[in-house]
Design a protein around this motif. Structure first.
Motif, mmCIF file in Angstrom:
data_model
loop_
_atom_site.group_PDB
_atom_site.id
_atom_site.type_symbol
_atom_site.label_atom_id
_atom_site.label_comp_id
_atom_site.label_asym_id
_atom_site.label_seq_id
_atom_site.Cartn_x
_atom_site.Cartn_y
_atom_site.Cartn_z
ATOM 1 N N UNK A 23 0.702 -1.182 -0.070
ATOM 2 C CA UNK A 23 0.144 0.059 0.178
ATOM 3 C C UNK A 23 0.764 1.001 0.148
ATOM 4 N N UNK A 24 0.455 2.239 -0.856
ATOM 5 C CA UNK A 24 1.309 3.277 -0.826
ATOM 6 C C UNK A 24 1.190 4.342 0.608
ATOM 7 N N UNK A 25 0.071 4.139 1.274
ATOM 8 C CA UNK A 25 0.116 4.925 2.315
ATOM 9 C C UNK A 25 0.748 4.359 3.828
ATOM 10 N N UNK A 26 1.564 4.796 4.274
ATOM 11 C CA UNK A 26 2.189 4.196 5.350
ATOM 12 C C UNK A 26 1.253 4.133 6.629
ATOM 13 N N UNK A 27 0.180 5.066 6.679
ATOM 14 C CA UNK A 27 -0.836 4.913 7.690
ATOM 15 C C UNK A 27 -1.591 3.480 7.471
ATOM 16 N N UNK A 28 -1.994 3.275 6.273
ATOM 17 C CA UNK A 28 -2.762 2.048 6.057
ATOM 18 C C UNK A 28 -2.013 0.833 6.315
ATOM 19 N N UNK A 29 -0.625 0.751 5.871
ATOM 20 C CA UNK A 29 0.336 -0.200 6.040
ATOM 21 C C UNK A 29 0.304 -0.763 7.742
ATOM 22 N N UNK A 30 0.599 0.777 8.412
ATOM 23 C CA UNK A 30 0.635 0.560 9.918
ATOM 24 C C UNK A 30 -0.750 -0.184 10.605
ATOM 25 N N UNK A 31 -1.794 0.367 9.950
ATOM 26 C CA UNK A 31 -3.330 -0.190 10.391
ATOM 27 C C UNK A 31 -3.397 -1.770 10.165
ATOM 28 N N UNK A 32 -3.100 -1.983 8.794
ATOM 29 C CA UNK A 32 -3.196 -3.373 8.793
ATOM 30 C C UNK A 32 -2.183 -4.166 9.391
ATOM 31 N N UNK A 33 -1.088 -3.831 9.595
ATOM 32 C CA UNK A 33 0.106 -4.656 10.341
ATOM 33 C C UNK A 33 -0.563 -5.004 11.708
ATOM 34 N N UNK A 34 -1.143 -3.769 12.414
ATOM 35 C CA UNK A 34 -1.446 -3.748 13.722
ATOM 36 C C UNK A 34 -2.414 -4.818 13.894
ATOM 37 N N UNK A 35 -3.435 -4.644 13.147
ATOM 38 C CA UNK A 35 -4.773 -5.568 13.256
ATOM 39 C C UNK A 35 -4.229 -7.173 13.021
ATOM 40 N N UNK A 93 -5.416 -10.551 -1.387
ATOM 41 C CA UNK A 93 -6.772 -9.732 -0.742
ATOM 42 C C UNK A 93 -6.504 -8.268 -1.135
ATOM 43 N N UNK A 94 -7.560 -7.676 -2.003
ATOM 44 C CA UNK A 94 -7.295 -6.524 -2.163
ATOM 45 C C UNK A 94 -8.011 -5.530 -1.327
ATOM 46 N N UNK A 95 -7.434 -4.192 -1.050
ATOM 47 C CA UNK A 95 -7.878 -3.298 -0.192
ATOM 48 C C UNK A 95 -8.077 -2.086 -0.834
ATOM 49 N N UNK A 96 -9.509 -1.651 -0.743
ATOM 50 C CA UNK A 96 -9.962 -0.596 -1.456
ATOM 51 C C UNK A 96 -10.604 0.473 -0.637
ATOM 52 N N UNK A 97 -10.799 1.588 -1.225
ATOM 53 C CA UNK A 97 -11.676 2.584 -0.783
ATOM 54 C C UNK A 97 -12.899 2.401 -1.470
ATOM 55 N N UNK A 98 -14.331 2.779 -0.574
ATOM 56 C CA UNK A 98 -15.507 2.616 -1.305
ATOM 57 C C UNK A 98 -16.026 3.430 -2.209
ATOM 58 N N UNK A 99 -15.027 4.188 -2.850
ATOM 59 C CA UNK A 99 -15.442 4.784 -3.992
ATOM 60 C C UNK A 99 -15.758 4.414 -5.225
ATOM 61 N N UNK A 100 -16.602 5.206 -6.188
ATOM 62 C CA UNK A 100 -16.871 4.405 -7.271
ATOM 63 C C UNK A 100 -15.934 3.836 -8.268
ATOM 64 N N UNK A 127 -15.671 -0.027 7.241
ATOM 65 C CA UNK A 127 -14.508 -1.005 7.331
ATOM 66 C C UNK A 127 -15.006 -1.929 8.579
ATOM 67 N N UNK A 128 -14.637 -3.303 8.045
ATOM 68 C CA UNK A 128 -14.945 -4.477 9.116
ATOM 69 C C UNK A 128 -14.180 -4.469 10.487
ATOM 70 N N UNK A 129 -14.658 -5.010 11.588
ATOM 71 C CA UNK A 129 -13.889 -5.190 12.729
ATOM 72 C C UNK A 129 -12.475 -5.697 12.396
ATOM 73 N N UNK A 130 -11.577 -5.521 13.102
ATOM 74 C CA UNK A 130 -10.189 -6.023 13.026
ATOM 75 C C UNK A 130 -10.280 -7.732 13.079
ATOM 76 N N UNK A 131 -11.000 -8.278 14.172
ATOM 77 C CA UNK A 131 -11.109 -9.842 14.093
ATOM 78 C C UNK A 131 -11.704 -10.361 12.650
ATOM 79 N N UNK A 132 -12.625 -9.536 12.106
ATOM 80 C CA UNK A 132 -13.286 -10.076 10.700
ATOM 81 C C UNK A 132 -12.268 -9.942 9.390
#
Length: 362
Positions: A23-35, A93-100, A127-132
């Motif tokens: 992911x090009x976003x450092x924040x998203x990478x950190x969010x995914x890694x943490x959960x 697993x694709x990670x997407x914004x919910x834009x059109x 966004x789903x709960x972390x466990x899901x």
């Protein structure tokens, strides 16, 4: 960026699935890694911010599953996925914004062979709960990569002898891996056959995009369930996820979709069980199919349909991305035929013809 596994898992821990995050976003990478690392079954072994660095990280870490941003600078996530699936196929697993635009691209990615798609945080609260999310990434890591089957050319098939008045209906439930499986099944089904209603577990932002993709790629009229009009021959309708479940009734001999509030707040909305159970009173006129997916949704509905005379078909283990939903139904003894996904469309056609013959003999 590589991670040292010894820093995140104690010695002697059970085998885990190795994850690389792109992911090009450092924040998203950190969010995914943490959960993801809250789940002891998962271990993040690397990260990348673009396609070029992703190639290097994948070579060095040999992950079991990749999370991939849909929209990235340089080579897009879609272009990278297409190249990856041809050169080094693996669960993605694709990670997407919910834009059109994000939704359309994510659906194309699922059609190209990605296993699942999750929504980034902060987009319409979807966004789903972390466990899901962790559960779905783990399921993808355990999945069987399925090469994309060559689609048959659209053809002018001879329509089956199907009367709309008191005619049959086809019901299909699918989850993880269902995008490609549904394309395969629908491409082989007669274009003017009985109405077909589908429950595909998918965030609502992607369902309209999925309906558009199917409408382009298969010979049927594809759209969303509309409870204001009856279902017609040649139509394929997807159950919408808008906090409402899709059920079926019959009015004046014609099938009618009905959308009701999800008051039970079950695990799935839309639910395969909700659709299948609603059709149980008309079992002799139902052909029900359960495709690849995680969990057990659909088993209870198939139990009722099978008991009431429906013809039931399940996808087999070898062709399922995740042999969960069809396995549950098979082990419950409520599947008449268990088949590879490439044979299910023709099996539906045969079941429709058998239904027509029975009707003529009555």
């Amino acid at each position: 960026m590589l991670h040292d596994p010894t820093q995140t898992r104690p010695t002697g821990a059970r085998p885990v699935k190795r994850v690389v995050i792109v992911d090009d976003s450092r924040a998203i990478r950190a969010w995914l890694r943490q959960l993801l690392q809250q789940d002891p079954r998962l271990l993040v072994v690397g990260e990348a911010h673009d396609a070029q660095s992703a190639r290097e990280v994948i070579k060095q870490t040999n992950p079991d599953v990749l999370t991939l941003d849909v929209q990235m600078p340089g080579m897009s996530g879609l272009a990278f996925l297409e190249r990856l699936m041809s050169l080094h196929p693996m669960p993605v697993v694709m990670v997407s914004a919910s834009t059109e635009n994000g939704s359309d691209t994510a659906i194309q990615a699922l059609s190209l062979g990605a296993v699942d798609c999750i929504v980034k945080p902060g987009h319409a609260g979807q966004s789903l709960p972390a466990r899901d999310i962790a559960r779905r990434v783990y399921a993808a890591a355990c999945s069987q990569y399925q090469p994309i089957l060559k689609r048959p050319a659209l053809r002018s098939a001879v329509p089956p002898d199907v009367s709309e008045q008191n005619g049959p209906i086809v019901l299909i439930g699918a989850s993880t891996g269902g995008v490609s499986a549904l394309e395969t099944v629908l491409s082989d089904m007669d274009y003017n056959g009985p109405p077909t209603v589908i429950v595909q577990h998918m965030p609502r932002a992607f369902l309209v995009s999925f309906a558009k993709l199917l409408d382009r790629n298969v010979p049927h009229d594809v759209g969303m369930v509309d409870d204001r009009v009856p279902l017609r021959a040649g139509q394929v309708r997807l159950a919408p996820e808008m906090g409402r479940q899709t059920e079926l009734t019959r009015r004046n001999g014609l099938w009618q979709g009905h959308l009701r509030d999800d008051v039970e707040r079950g695990l799935h909305c839309p639910s395969v069980d909700a659709l299948f159970c609603s059709a149980a009173p008309y079992g002799h006129d139902v052909i029900a199919v359960i495709l690849t997916g995680l969990g057990q949704d659909g088993t209870e509905g198939l139990r009722l349909l099978h008991r009431s005379g429906a013809h039931t078909i399940g996808q087999d283990a070898a062709s399922s991305v995740v042999y969960g939903m069809p396995k549950s139904a098979w082990e419950a003894g409520v599947i008449d035929q268990q088949l590879p996904v490439q044979d299910i469309g023709q099996a539906i056609n045969a079941a429709v013809m058998a239904h027509s013959r029975r009707r003529r003999c009555q």
